[in-house]
Design an enzyme around this catalytic site. Structure first.
Site, PDB file in Angstrom:
ATOM      1  N   HIS A  19       0.848  -1.205   0.000  1.00 30.78           N
ATOM      2  CA  HIS A  19       0.000   0.000   0.000  1.00 30.78           C
ATOM      3  C   HIS A  19       0.880   1.251   0.000  1.00 30.78           C
ATOM      4  CE1 HIS A  19      -3.174  -2.585   2.257  1.00 30.78           C
ATOM      5  NE2 HIS A  19      -3.626  -2.394   1.034  1.00 30.78           N
ATOM      6  N   LYS A  43     -16.343  -7.287   6.005  1.00 25.73           N
ATOM      7  CA  LYS A  43     -15.300  -8.167   6.526  1.00 25.73           C
ATOM      8  C   LYS A  43     -15.164  -7.976   8.043  1.00 25.73           C
ATOM      9  CE  LYS A  43     -12.687  -7.453   2.263  1.00 25.73           C
ATOM     10  NZ  LYS A  43     -11.532  -6.732   1.709  1.00 25.73           N
ATOM     11  N   ARG A  92      -1.733  -6.089  -8.570  1.00 27.10           N
ATOM     12  CA  ARG A  92      -0.484  -6.823  -8.308  1.00 27.10           C
ATOM     13  C   ARG A  92      -0.221  -7.867  -9.388  1.00 27.10           C
ATOM     14  NH1 ARG A  92      -2.821  -8.157  -2.537  1.00 27.10           N
ATOM     15  NH2 ARG A  92      -4.516  -8.391  -4.018  1.00 27.10           N
TER      16      ARG A  92
HETATM   17  O1  PNS Z   1      -9.059  -3.042  -0.083  1.00 27.52           O
HETATM   18  P1  PNS Z   1     -10.364  -3.567  -0.600  1.00 27.52           P
HETATM   19  O2  PNS Z   1     -11.134  -4.237   0.506  1.00 27.52           O
HETATM   20  O3  PNS Z   1     -10.194  -4.445  -1.812  1.00 27.52           O
HETATM   21  O4  PNS Z   1     -11.217  -2.273  -1.065  1.00 27.52           O
HETATM   22  C1  PNS Z   1     -12.486  -2.417  -1.652  1.00 27.52           C
HETATM   23  C2  PNS Z   1     -13.188  -1.046  -1.767  1.00 27.52           C
HETATM   24  C3  PNS Z   1     -13.245  -0.360  -0.413  1.00 27.52           C
HETATM   25  C4  PNS Z   1     -12.422  -0.159  -2.737  1.00 27.52           C
HETATM   26  C5  PNS Z   1     -14.605  -1.301  -2.326  1.00 27.52           C
HETATM   27  O5  PNS Z   1     -15.215  -2.303  -1.577  1.00 27.52           O
HETATM   28  C6  PNS Z   1     -15.495  -0.063  -2.300  1.00 27.52           C
HETATM   29  O6  PNS Z   1     -15.269   0.878  -3.027  1.00 27.52           O
HETATM   30  N1  PNS Z   1     -16.515  -0.075  -1.424  1.00 27.52           N
HETATM   31  C7  PNS Z   1     -17.415   1.046  -1.235  1.00 27.52           C
HETATM   32  C8  PNS Z   1     -18.842   0.672  -1.639  1.00 27.52           C
HETATM   33  C9  PNS Z   1     -19.011   0.826  -3.125  1.00 27.52           C
HETATM   34  O7  PNS Z   1     -18.854   1.899  -3.684  1.00 27.52           O
HETATM   35  N2  PNS Z   1     -19.343  -0.290  -3.776  1.00 27.52           N
HETATM   36  C10 PNS Z   1     -19.462  -0.381  -5.208  1.00 27.52           C
HETATM   37  C11 PNS Z   1     -18.086  -0.556  -5.832  1.00 27.52           C
HETATM   38  S1  PNS Z   1     -18.218  -0.907  -7.516  1.00 27.52           S
END
Ligand code: PNS
Length: 161
Positions: A19, A43, A92
């Site tokens: 990160h 989660k 990645r």
């Molecule tokens: O580090 P992660 O857990 O892979 O991050 C995922 C994240 C937080 C980027 C994604 O779950 C997100 O944007 N969640 C917010 C809710 C949302 O907008 N959902 C629709 C995404 S297409």
């Protein structure tokens, strides 16, 4: 002057060196980068949102154009509220691409002007994920070099005994 602001969203449970590598790369490209921790993740987290904010704040201490924030609900709504033009996500390996592509396309459907930019971390972090870091640590393996030292210390504090 036209400035470009980007959001780097994620769970960051915990912050890894992968990160931080991505933050370093994005901070060079964008005028301002907001690292945004999702609050309402389904989660079961190891660290509370407040603990993650504290770790990220420590991690970004050397970057003048990076800040940490949290968000609830849709990422596109947060990006709009922040007046951000872009979302940064790390890729990645090809295995990340399918999920990332789906999210990028969904976000584009919801907010056509918001661009998703994919960046690749250094190859030495290509296998590093928060999930594996937690698993290895909880099973007694070393995660030195994969997460910042202050994260290792906080993970030790979480370990009973
Ligand atoms: O580090 P992660 O857990 O892979 O991050 C995922 C994240 C937080 C980027 C994604 O779950 C997100 O944007 N969640 C917010 C809710 C949302 O907008 N959902 C629709 C995404 S297409």
């Amino acid at each position: 002057m036209n400035t470009v602001k980007a959001i780097y969203p994620g769970s960051f449970d915990p912050l890894t060196n992968g990160h931080l590598d991505l933050i370093y790369r994005a901070a060079k490209i964008f005028d301002h980068l907001v690292v945004a921790i999702l609050r309402n993740s389904s989660k079961d987290p190891l660290f509370s949102v407040e603990e993650r904010v504290a770790m990220l704040s420590e991690g970004i201490a050397g970057f003048e154009n990076v800040s940490v924030s949290t968000f609830d609900g849709l990422l596109v709504a947060f990006a709009r509220e922040q007046r951000a033009q872009a979302v940064v996500r790390g890729i990645r390996a090809i295995s990340d691409y399918e999920y990332e592509f789906q999210m990028a396309m969904m976000n584009r459907r919801l907010s056509p002007d918001l661009e998703t930019i994919f960046l690749m971390p250094d190859a030495k972090y290509s296998f590093v994920s928060s999930r594996l870091v937690k698993e290895v640590f909880q099973l007694g393996g070393s995660v030195d070099g994969l997460v910042p030292k202050f994260v290792v210390e906080r993970m030790k504090d979480k370990t009973p005994g």
